[in-house]
Scaffold this motif. Structure first.
Motif, PDB file in Angstrom:
ATOM      1  N   VAL A 214      39.367  39.568  44.408  1.00 40.43           N
ATOM      2  CA  VAL A 214      39.312  41.030  44.467  1.00 40.43           C
ATOM      3  C   VAL A 214      39.568  41.571  43.057  1.00 40.43           C
ATOM      4  N   PRO A 215      38.748  42.493  42.564  1.00 37.32           N
ATOM      5  CA  PRO A 215      38.871  42.955  41.176  1.00 37.32           C
ATOM      6  C   PRO A 215      40.271  43.362  40.739  1.00 37.32           C
ATOM      7  N   ILE A 216      40.998  44.120  41.591  1.00 37.32           N
ATOM      8  CA  ILE A 216      42.329  44.563  41.158  1.00 37.32           C
ATOM      9  C   ILE A 216      43.277  43.386  40.985  1.00 37.32           C
ATOM     10  N   GLN A 217      43.094  42.336  41.794  1.00 35.69           N
ATOM     11  CA  GLN A 217      43.946  41.165  41.670  1.00 35.69           C
ATOM     12  C   GLN A 217      43.668  40.430  40.355  1.00 35.69           C
ATOM     13  N   MET A 218      42.414  40.337  39.990  1.00 36.13           N
ATOM     14  CA  MET A 218      42.059  39.704  38.723  1.00 36.13           C
ATOM     15  C   MET A 218      42.587  40.527  37.547  1.00 36.13           C
ATOM     16  N   THR A 219      42.535  41.852  37.671  1.00 37.13           N
ATOM     17  CA  THR A 219      43.042  42.720  36.612  1.00 37.13           C
ATOM     18  C   THR A 219      44.543  42.544  36.426  1.00 37.13           C
ATOM     19  N   ILE A 220      45.285  42.586  37.535  1.00 40.77           N
ATOM     20  CA  ILE A 220      46.740  42.434  37.455  1.00 40.77           C
ATOM     21  C   ILE A 220      47.105  41.067  36.888  1.00 40.77           C
TER      22      ILE A 220
ATOM     23  N   CYS B  55      38.775  34.331  39.266  1.00 46.08           N
ATOM     24  CA  CYS B  55      39.522  34.429  40.514  1.00 46.08           C
ATOM     25  C   CYS B  55      40.862  33.701  40.391  1.00 46.08           C
ATOM     26  N   ILE B  56      41.807  34.092  41.217  1.00 43.42           N
ATOM     27  CA  ILE B  56      43.142  33.486  41.221  1.00 43.42           C
ATOM     28  C   ILE B  56      43.163  32.421  42.313  1.00 43.42           C
ATOM     29  N   ASP B  57      43.186  31.178  41.910  1.00 44.42           N
ATOM     30  CA  ASP B  57      43.043  30.063  42.853  1.00 44.42           C
ATOM     31  C   ASP B  57      44.125  30.065  43.930  1.00 44.42           C
ATOM     32  N   GLN B  58      45.371  30.342  43.550  1.00 45.78           N
ATOM     33  CA  GLN B  58      46.461  30.269  44.514  1.00 45.78           C
ATOM     34  C   GLN B  58      46.300  31.323  45.607  1.00 45.78           C
ATOM     35  N   GLN B  59      45.893  32.512  45.241  1.00 45.19           N
ATOM     36  CA  GLN B  59      45.707  33.559  46.244  1.00 45.19           C
ATOM     37  C   GLN B  59      44.535  33.228  47.165  1.00 45.19           C
ATOM     38  N   ASN B  60      43.509  32.604  46.631  1.00 36.52           N
ATOM     39  CA  ASN B  60      42.407  32.161  47.488  1.00 36.52           C
ATOM     40  C   ASN B  60      42.873  31.066  48.443  1.00 36.52           C
ATOM     41  N   ALA B  61      43.711  30.175  47.945  1.00 36.05           N
ATOM     42  CA  ALA B  61      44.263  29.122  48.800  1.00 36.05           C
ATOM     43  C   ALA B  61      45.132  29.730  49.900  1.00 36.05           C
ATOM     44  N   ASP B  62      45.851  30.791  49.565  1.00 40.41           N
ATOM     45  CA  ASP B  62      46.648  31.502  50.573  1.00 40.41           C
ATOM     46  C   ASP B  62      45.738  32.062  51.673  1.00 40.41           C
ATOM     47  N   SER B  63      44.602  32.615  51.278  1.00 37.73           N
ATOM     48  CA  SER B  63      43.662  33.170  52.253  1.00 37.73           C
ATOM     49  C   SER B  63      43.130  32.078  53.178  1.00 37.73           C
ATOM     50  N   VAL B  64      42.805  30.926  52.607  1.00 40.83           N
ATOM     51  CA  VAL B  64      42.294  29.806  53.402  1.00 40.83           C
ATOM     52  C   VAL B  64      43.350  29.352  54.412  1.00 40.83           C
TER      53      VAL B  64
ATOM     54  N   ASN C 259      51.823  44.629  49.806  1.00 46.82           N
ATOM     55  CA  ASN C 259      53.229  44.306  50.073  1.00 46.82           C
ATOM     56  C   ASN C 259      53.695  42.993  49.452  1.00 46.82           C
ATOM     57  N   TYR C 260      52.740  42.144  49.070  1.00 43.97           N
ATOM     58  CA  TYR C 260      53.150  40.811  48.614  1.00 43.97           C
ATOM     59  C   TYR C 260      52.726  40.513  47.181  1.00 43.97           C
ATOM     60  N   TYR C 261      51.477  40.803  46.867  1.00 45.19           N
ATOM     61  CA  TYR C 261      50.991  40.457  45.537  1.00 45.19           C
ATOM     62  C   TYR C 261      51.257  41.539  44.495  1.00 45.19           C
ATOM     63  N   LEU C 262      50.870  42.784  44.797  1.00 44.84           N
ATOM     64  CA  LEU C 262      51.048  43.844  43.797  1.00 44.84           C
ATOM     65  C   LEU C 262      52.505  44.271  43.667  1.00 44.84           C
ATOM     66  N   THR C 263      53.184  44.383  44.792  1.00 41.00           N
ATOM     67  CA  THR C 263      54.609  44.738  44.786  1.00 41.00           C
ATOM     68  C   THR C 263      55.363  43.736  45.667  1.00 41.00           C
TER      69      THR C 263
ATOM     70  N   THR D  14      30.075  40.970  40.209  1.00 43.40           N
ATOM     71  CA  THR D  14      30.911  40.512  41.324  1.00 43.40           C
ATOM     72  C   THR D  14      32.402  40.538  41.000  1.00 43.40           C
ATOM     73  N   SER D  15      32.769  40.818  39.754  1.00 47.61           N
ATOM     74  CA  SER D  15      34.189  40.792  39.384  1.00 47.61           C
ATOM     75  C   SER D  15      34.753  42.164  39.062  1.00 47.61           C
ATOM     76  N   ILE D  16      33.918  43.193  39.106  1.00 47.10           N
ATOM     77  CA  ILE D  16      34.386  44.567  38.919  1.00 47.10           C
ATOM     78  C   ILE D  16      33.712  45.451  39.960  1.00 47.10           C
ATOM     79  N   GLY D  17      34.341  46.574  40.249  1.00 49.10           N
ATOM     80  CA  GLY D  17      33.759  47.514  41.188  1.00 49.10           C
ATOM     81  C   GLY D  17      32.789  48.446  40.507  1.00 49.10           C
ATOM     82  N   CYS D  18      32.098  49.247  41.313  1.00 50.45           N
ATOM     83  CA  CYS D  18      31.105  50.181  40.799  1.00 50.45           C
ATOM     84  C   CYS D  18      31.753  51.437  40.214  1.00 50.45           C
ATOM     85  N   CYS D  19      32.731  51.999  40.917  1.00 49.95           N
ATOM     86  CA  CYS D  19      33.267  53.292  40.498  1.00 49.95           C
ATOM     87  C   CYS D  19      34.348  53.153  39.439  1.00 49.95           C
TER      88      CYS D  19
END
Length: 300
Positions: free
Chosen positions: A161-167, A188-197, A111-115, A243-248
Motif C-alpha cells: 500500500v503506497p502509504i506504508q511504503m512511504t512511511i 513493498c514491505i515484506d514483513q507486512q505482506n507476510a503478516d497479511s498472508v 492501529n498497528y502499523y502507522l500508530t 502501482t506504488s503511488i496513488g493517483c490523487c
C-alpha cells in the motif's frame, strides 16, 4: 474521496460492479439514503462505513460507524422490509441474499502499523486473533438475523500500500540520515505482506469452521492478496503504469477526504486512487475475477 461518488475511490467499488453484473442496479446505495424505496431495499443496500473495521477503536479514531452499529442498521432494515412486503417475503430475501464482508486493512494500518495503539498490547499474531474473533461474532449476529450466504475478503498485500511504503521510506531516512533511500525505488514491505498472508490463512480456517458449525450457511473466501500482487508484478496486463503511488495528490500520503482536489490525468493507469484505496480500474478487475467463482461457491 472522489467528489460525488461517496466512496474512497474515483468511482465504483467491487460491490457496485457485482450488483451491476447481476442486473440488479448500477451502484449499491447506502442503507441510510432517505430516498430509498422498498424496491431498492429488495435488491440490496450497503451498511458499510468507510474508515471502519472489526476493531471498534478503528471506527472511534476515524469518527465513523462501528461494525456493531452496522448490524443495528441491518436490524432496522429487516424491520422496514417486513413492513413493506410482509415477514415471509422479507425473511426469504434475507436468507437468499449474499452478505459481502470486507474489513481488517484499516485496523492493521491505522492501529498497528502507522500508530502503536494496539501494538503496545498485542503481538501481530494476537491482534490477528482479536480481529478474527470480532469478525466471527459479527457473522454470528448476522446469522441470528437470518443471513445464510457470506463472502468474506482477506487482506491485500498491506506492505505494498503506497502509504506504508512511504512511511517505511521516511523511517529509514530518519535512521540513516541519507536521502538515497528516499529518492530510490519504492518497494513493498515484506514483513507486512507476510503478516497479511498469515492472517488470510487463519481467516480461511475460521471460515471452514463457521460453515461447519452454522447450519444452512454457505461461505466464499475472497482472495484479494494474490490478484493484487499479480497486478503489481504484471501491471501491463491490466493497463497500469503506476502501482506504488496513488493517483490523487502526491500519491504517497494523502487518503480519503484529503484527496478531494487534484488528481492524475488518467486514473485507469493507476492501481491506487489515493495512498490506501484502490482505483475503480482495480475494483473492476477484482470484481471480474470474483464473479467467475462467487456464484458457484455459494450455490453449489
Amino acid at each position: 474521496m472522489a467528489a460525488h461518488t461517496g466512496r474512497f475511490s474515483n468511482g465504483k467499488l467491487i460491490t457496485d460492479f457485482l450488483v451491476s453484473s447481476l442486473g440488479l442496479k448500477q451502484t449499491l446505495p447506502a442503507s441510510s439514503d432517505p430516498n430509498l424505496t422498498v424496491a431498492d431495499l429488495l435488491t440490496g443496500v450497503s451498511f458499510a462505513s468507510a474508515g471502519s473495521g472489526f476493531d471498534d477503536l478503528t471506527a472511534g479514531t476515524a469518527g465513523v460507524v462501528t461494525m456493531g452499529s452496522q448490524v443495528h442498521n441491518f436490524e432496522e432494515y429487516v424491520g422496514r422490509l417486513r413492513e413493506g412486503v410482509g415477514r415471509e417475503k422479507a425473511d426469504g430475501v434475507v436468507k437468499s441474499a449474499v452478505f459481502v464482508i470486507g474489513a481488517g486493512s484499516n485496523d492493521l494500518i491505522m492501529n498497528y502499523y502507522l500508530t502503536p495503539l494496539r501494538r503496545v498490547s498485542f503481538s501481530v499474531d494476537e491482534y490477528h486473533g482479536f480481529l478474527l474473533q470480532k469478525m466471527e461474532s459479527f457473522v454470528q449476529r448476522l446469522y441470528t438475523l437470518g443471513a445464510r450466504k457470506f463472502t468474506i475478503s482477506g487482506l491485500p498485500p498491506l506492505g505494498c500500500v503506497p502509504i506504508q511504503m512511504t512511511i517505511n521510506t521516511v523511517t529509514a531516512l530518519m535512521k540513516t540520515g541519507s536521502f538515497t533511500r528516499l529518492l530510490g525505488p519504492r518497494v513493498c514491505i515484506d514483513q507486512q505482506n507476510a503478516d497479511s498472508v498469515s492472517y488470510n490463512s487463519r481467516l480461511q480456517a475460521l471460515i471452514n469452521r463457521m460453515e461447519s458449525s452454522l447450519e444452512g450457511t454457505r461461505f466464499a473466501y475472497v482472495d484479494i492478496y494474490n490478484p493484487v500482487m499479480h497486478m503489481i508484478k504484471n501491471p501491463g496486463a491490466y493497463g497500469f503504469t503506476h502501482t506504488s503511488i496513488g493517483c490523487c495528490g502526491s500519491g504517497m500520503i494523502e487518503m480519503g477526504p484529503a484527496c478531494n482536489g487534484g488528481s492524475c490525468a488518467d486514473t485507469s493507469k493507476y492501481l491506487f486512487w489515493d495512498s490506501v484505496h484502490p482505483s475503480q480500474a482495480t475494483y473492476r478487475a477484482l470484481s471480474d475475477q470474483l464473479m467467475q467463482s462467487l456464484l458457484s461457491q455459494l450455490t453449489n
